[in-house]
Design a protein around this motif. Structure first.
Motif, PDB file in Angstrom:
ATOM      1  N   ARG A  27       0.840  -1.204   0.000  1.00 23.44           N
ATOM      2  CA  ARG A  27       0.000   0.000   0.000  1.00 23.44           C
ATOM      3  C   ARG A  27       0.872   1.250   0.000  1.00 23.44           C
ATOM      4  O   ARG A  27       0.627   2.198  -0.741  1.00 23.44           O
ATOM      5  CB  ARG A  27      -0.941   0.015   1.209  1.00 23.44           C
ATOM      6  CG  ARG A  27      -1.829   1.249   1.264  1.00 23.44           C
ATOM      7  CD  ARG A  27      -2.431   1.484   2.640  1.00 23.44           C
ATOM      8  NE  ARG A  27      -1.537   1.271   3.757  1.00 23.44           N
ATOM      9  CZ  ARG A  27      -0.560   2.105   4.138  1.00 23.44           C
ATOM     10  NH1 ARG A  27      -0.322   3.209   3.468  1.00 23.44           N
ATOM     11  NH2 ARG A  27       0.190   1.840   5.186  1.00 23.44           N
ATOM     12  N   MET A  28       1.920   1.236   0.819  1.00 24.98           N
ATOM     13  CA  MET A  28       2.818   2.384   0.893  1.00 24.98           C
ATOM     14  C   MET A  28       3.479   2.641  -0.474  1.00 24.98           C
ATOM     15  O   MET A  28       3.708   3.787  -0.847  1.00 24.98           O
ATOM     16  CB  MET A  28       3.899   2.131   1.958  1.00 24.98           C
ATOM     17  CG  MET A  28       4.729   3.337   2.301  1.00 24.98           C
ATOM     18  SD  MET A  28       6.108   2.996   3.440  1.00 24.98           S
ATOM     19  CE  MET A  28       5.313   2.181   4.810  1.00 24.98           C
ATOM     20  N   CYS A  29       3.764   1.566  -1.209  1.00 23.35           N
ATOM     21  CA  CYS A  29       4.415   1.692  -2.520  1.00 23.35           C
ATOM     22  C   CYS A  29       3.455   2.106  -3.631  1.00 23.35           C
ATOM     23  O   CYS A  29       3.888   2.676  -4.631  1.00 23.35           O
ATOM     24  CB  CYS A  29       5.082   0.369  -2.911  1.00 23.35           C
ATOM     25  SG  CYS A  29       6.541  -0.043  -1.942  1.00 23.35           S
ATOM     26  N   LEU A  53      14.139   8.282   1.270  1.00 21.69           N
ATOM     27  CA  LEU A  53      13.913   6.987   0.627  1.00 21.69           C
ATOM     28  C   LEU A  53      12.523   6.969   0.023  1.00 21.69           C
ATOM     29  O   LEU A  53      11.595   7.537   0.595  1.00 21.69           O
ATOM     30  CB  LEU A  53      13.957   5.846   1.665  1.00 21.69           C
ATOM     31  CG  LEU A  53      15.277   5.373   2.215  1.00 21.69           C
ATOM     32  CD1 LEU A  53      15.016   4.301   3.263  1.00 21.69           C
ATOM     33  CD2 LEU A  53      16.164   4.837   1.127  1.00 21.69           C
ATOM     34  N   THR A  54      12.384   6.276  -1.082  1.00 20.72           N
ATOM     35  CA  THR A  54      11.053   6.012  -1.607  1.00 20.72           C
ATOM     36  C   THR A  54      10.511   4.793  -0.876  1.00 20.72           C
ATOM     37  O   THR A  54      11.284   4.002  -0.305  1.00 20.72           O
ATOM     38  CB  THR A  54      11.094   5.716  -3.117  1.00 20.72           C
ATOM     39  OG1 THR A  54      11.780   4.476  -3.321  1.00 20.72           O
ATOM     40  CG2 THR A  54      11.763   6.848  -3.895  1.00 20.72           C
ATOM     41  N   ALA A  58      12.620   1.442   0.657  1.00 15.24           N
ATOM     42  CA  ALA A  58      12.461   0.894   2.010  1.00 15.24           C
ATOM     43  C   ALA A  58      12.077  -0.580   1.960  1.00 15.24           C
ATOM     44  O   ALA A  58      12.593  -1.389   2.739  1.00 15.24           O
ATOM     45  CB  ALA A  58      11.415   1.695   2.785  1.00 15.24           C
ATOM     46  N   LEU A  59      11.187  -0.943   1.054  1.00 22.44           N
ATOM     47  CA  LEU A  59      10.785  -2.344   0.907  1.00 22.44           C
ATOM     48  C   LEU A  59      11.982  -3.213   0.543  1.00 22.44           C
ATOM     49  O   LEU A  59      12.189  -4.282   1.114  1.00 22.44           O
ATOM     50  CB  LEU A  59       9.690  -2.470  -0.147  1.00 22.44           C
ATOM     51  CG  LEU A  59       9.252  -3.889  -0.504  1.00 22.44           C
ATOM     52  CD1 LEU A  59       8.693  -4.611   0.706  1.00 22.44           C
ATOM     53  CD2 LEU A  59       8.224  -3.850  -1.627  1.00 22.44           C
ATOM     54  N   THR A 119       4.256   0.341  11.984  1.00 18.18           N
ATOM     55  CA  THR A 119       4.081   0.647  10.562  1.00 18.18           C
ATOM     56  C   THR A 119       4.705  -0.451   9.708  1.00 18.18           C
ATOM     57  O   THR A 119       4.132  -0.882   8.714  1.00 18.18           O
ATOM     58  CB  THR A 119       4.728   2.008  10.218  1.00 18.18           C
ATOM     59  OG1 THR A 119       4.043   3.026  10.938  1.00 18.18           O
ATOM     60  CG2 THR A 119       4.665   2.298   8.723  1.00 18.18           C
ATOM     61  N   GLU A 120       5.863  -0.910  10.105  1.00 19.20           N
ATOM     62  CA  GLU A 120       6.646  -1.856   9.311  1.00 19.20           C
ATOM     63  C   GLU A 120       6.146  -3.292   9.387  1.00 19.20           C
ATOM     64  O   GLU A 120       6.245  -4.032   8.406  1.00 19.20           O
ATOM     65  CB  GLU A 120       8.095  -1.809   9.810  1.00 19.20           C
ATOM     66  CG  GLU A 120       9.044  -2.726   9.119  1.00 19.20           C
ATOM     67  CD  GLU A 120      10.448  -2.548   9.643  1.00 19.20           C
ATOM     68  OE1 GLU A 120      11.182  -1.745   9.048  1.00 19.20           O
ATOM     69  OE2 GLU A 120      10.800  -3.200  10.643  1.00 19.20           O
ATOM     70  N   ALA A 121       5.639  -3.702  10.522  1.00 16.35           N
ATOM     71  CA  ALA A 121       5.409  -5.128  10.738  1.00 16.35           C
ATOM     72  C   ALA A 121       4.107  -5.407  11.484  1.00 16.35           C
ATOM     73  O   ALA A 121       3.601  -4.568  12.215  1.00 16.35           O
ATOM     74  CB  ALA A 121       6.574  -5.720  11.525  1.00 16.35           C
TER      75      ALA A 121
END
Length: 131
Positions: A27-29, A53-54, A58-59, A119-121
């Motif tokens: 979703r973030m991407c 970072l885009t 980050a992914l 946010t990350e996990a």
């Protein structure tokens, strides 16, 4: 890993698995990052000595530089835990344990901050059944 975890846990023992959130990262991407996403991206950029970072950057860092071999969706990890024999499967965000036994056991929120970790996990907890 989950099969071996199931084997060595005593009946009634619990497991907590924390893993990058494939759906949230996708979703973030693909959408405009939220304010929380932007704070997460800023944290990861600083951690890696970059100005910015885009979401895609980050992914890729999360996957390739942190040693992950598979990134799950919540639904898929729930299926895998169930197939391994676990029951009482609950899901939530990293940094927010659902069972008291896991309070204070997670180091990532201390390092990254609660908001960034969440946010990350995501986290999934499950129990080895009795009998």
């Amino acid at each position: 890993l989950l099969g071996e975890s199931f084997r060595v846990l005593k009946p009634g023992g619990a497991i907590r698995v924390i893993t990058p959130d494939l759906e949230g990262l996708a979703r973030m991407c693909t959408k405009e990052p939220s304010e929380g996403d932007k704070r997460y991206l800023s944290f990861v950029a600083k951690l890696h000595g970059r100005e910015s970072l885009t979401p895609s950057d980050a992914l890729n860092i999360l996957f390739y530089e942190y040693g992950h071999r598979h990134i799950y969706t919540i639904a898929r990890l729930r299926e895998v835990l169930s197939a391994a024999g676990f029951v009482e499967i609950k899901d939530g965000r990293s940094a927010y344990p659902m069972r008291d036994i896991f309070v204070g056991a997670e180091g990532h929120p201390v390092f990254a901050g609660v908001e960034n970790a969440a946010t990350e996990a995501f986290a999934v907890e499950a129990v080895k059944p009795f009998g």
